[in-house]
Write a protein that holds these residues in place. Structure first.
Motif, PDB file in Angstrom:
ATOM      1  N   CYS A 139     -26.943  -5.206 126.661  1.00  0.00           N
ATOM      2  CA  CYS A 139     -27.191  -6.227 125.463  1.00  0.00           C
ATOM      3  C   CYS A 139     -28.259  -6.662 125.427  1.00  0.00           C
ATOM      4  N   THR A 140     -28.525  -7.636 124.558  1.00  0.00           N
ATOM      5  CA  THR A 140     -30.134  -7.933 124.603  1.00  0.00           C
ATOM      6  C   THR A 140     -30.072  -9.468 125.142  1.00  0.00           C
ATOM      7  N   VAL A 141     -31.125  -9.425 126.201  1.00  0.00           N
ATOM      8  CA  VAL A 141     -30.974 -10.642 127.023  1.00  0.00           C
ATOM      9  C   VAL A 141     -32.383 -11.420 126.420  1.00  0.00           C
ATOM     10  N   VAL A 159     -28.310  -2.555 122.241  1.00  0.00           N
ATOM     11  CA  VAL A 159     -27.788  -2.989 120.602  1.00  0.00           C
ATOM     12  C   VAL A 159     -26.642  -2.209 120.452  1.00  0.00           C
ATOM     13  N   MET A 160     -26.119  -2.572 119.209  1.00  0.00           N
ATOM     14  CA  MET A 160     -24.705  -1.931 118.852  1.00  0.00           C
ATOM     15  C   MET A 160     -25.028  -1.877 117.387  1.00  0.00           C
ATOM     16  N   THR A 161     -24.985  -2.702 116.701  1.00  0.00           N
ATOM     17  CA  THR A 161     -25.024  -2.982 115.165  1.00  0.00           C
ATOM     18  C   THR A 161     -26.718  -2.904 114.533  1.00  0.00           C
ATOM     19  N   PRO A 162     -26.684  -2.645 113.296  1.00  0.00           N
ATOM     20  CA  PRO A 162     -27.932  -2.646 112.466  1.00  0.00           C
ATOM     21  C   PRO A 162     -28.765  -3.943 112.783  1.00  0.00           C
ATOM     22  N   SER A 167     -32.781  -7.347 114.990  1.00  0.00           N
ATOM     23  CA  SER A 167     -33.292  -8.675 115.830  1.00  0.00           C
ATOM     24  C   SER A 167     -34.285  -8.283 117.175  1.00  0.00           C
ATOM     25  N   ALA A 168     -33.590  -7.360 117.644  1.00  0.00           N
ATOM     26  CA  ALA A 168     -34.409  -7.100 119.009  1.00  0.00           C
ATOM     27  C   ALA A 168     -35.757  -6.478 118.869  1.00  0.00           C
ATOM     28  N   VAL A 176     -35.344   0.302 121.512  1.00  0.00           N
ATOM     29  CA  VAL A 176     -33.886  -0.322 122.044  1.00  0.00           C
ATOM     30  C   VAL A 176     -32.780   0.969 122.518  1.00  0.00           C
ATOM     31  N   LYS A 177     -31.948   0.449 123.377  1.00  0.00           N
ATOM     32  CA  LYS A 177     -30.763   1.311 123.723  1.00  0.00           C
ATOM     33  C   LYS A 177     -29.301   0.935 122.913  1.00  0.00           C
TER      34      LYS A 177
END
Length: 265
Positions: A139-141, A159-162, A167-168, A176-177
């Protein structure tokens, strides 16, 4: 860095598998960019980028290793590296992860080593002090992202969603992963995400198998994370390191061919 100043105060996360350690010194780079610049993510070889990110783009593969003990982990890592792997991630739950990263960094100075499933800033500092050159999370920490933003250490948030992707990236992530990618539609999901976000580098992670590496790269992934595809569960149990070397060689060739055959590269 925010407004030219390094962030020095970070709130702690509840996840603390390791004891807190003293603050480490990070050599900061100047960092500025416009959102969604026109530079292709597959051509991001600027000297301002962290060295691990350059190697990830070049290799197209991040080998993800988890093992039950230090001995198996080290021998499996040696086998994968002998097979051609040049970027290796060790999952933080692997016993002796700190010791393993120290040994591997000493033995293979040209390889980029990192730690995966990092969930708090205390662990992040301790792991980078031990030699980890990049960190990954499912996730994004934000504490980790803010702390290492603009530094020589590469942080790869999950990340998962657009919305999570943007945001990341907007918070400073250089890559991003996308996780868990196979549950979200596999390479088709990567291809779909590339349409609104053509310049954000994405690493595809979770459930990627031998034979599908090229599909993900052709769909627009800068690289893929491979776990069982290299460190096959049965081979790890039997300590069949020749098989791990063979699998590593197989997928590195597949990634290389895919990148050479992709006109965008």
């Amino acid at each position: 860095m925010e407004g030219g100043k390094a962030i020095l105060s970070i709130s702690r996360s509840p996840f603390r598998p390791f004891s807190p350690v003293p603050q480490t010194t990070i050599h900061l780079r100047h960092y500025s960019r416009s959102p969604l610049s026109a530079v292709s993510p597959l051509h991001t070889t600027s000297s301002t980028l962290p060295e691990p990110l350059k190697q990830i783009h070049k290799a197209g593969i991040v080998a993800c290793l988890r093992a039950q003990n230090v001995k198996t982990a080290v021998e499996a890592a040696h086998a994968a590296l002998a097979g051609g792997v040049s970027v290796l991630e060790i999952v933080i739950t692997t016993p002796g992860a700190l010791e393993i990263i120290k040994v591997l960094c000493k033995d293979y100075p040209s390889v980029k080593f990192g730690i995966g499933t990092v969930l708090n800033i205390e662990d992040a500092r301790k792991l980078t002090k031990a030699g980890a050159q990049f960190l990954m999370s499912p996730c994004t920490v934000m504490e980790i992202l803010h702390w290492f933003r603009g530094s020589e250490i590469l942080y790869i948030p999950g990340v998962m969603t657009p919305t999570e992707i943007f945001s990341a990236y907007n918070a400073g992530a250089e890559v991003v992963k996308v996780y868990p990618v196979s549950a979200l539609g596999g390479e088709k999901y990567i291809s779909t995400l590339r349409k609104p976000f053509p310049t954000i580098p994405m690493i595809a992670s979770q459930g990627i198998t031998t034979g599908s590496v090229g599909k993900y790269i052709n769909a627009g992934a800068s690289a893929v994370v491979l776990s069982d595809a290299i460190f096959d569960k049965e081979a790890m149990i039997k300590e069949d390191f020749d098989e791990i070397k063979r699998l590593a060689h197989l997928v590195t060739i597949e990634a290389s061919l895919a990148r050479k055959g992709n006109s965008k590269l």
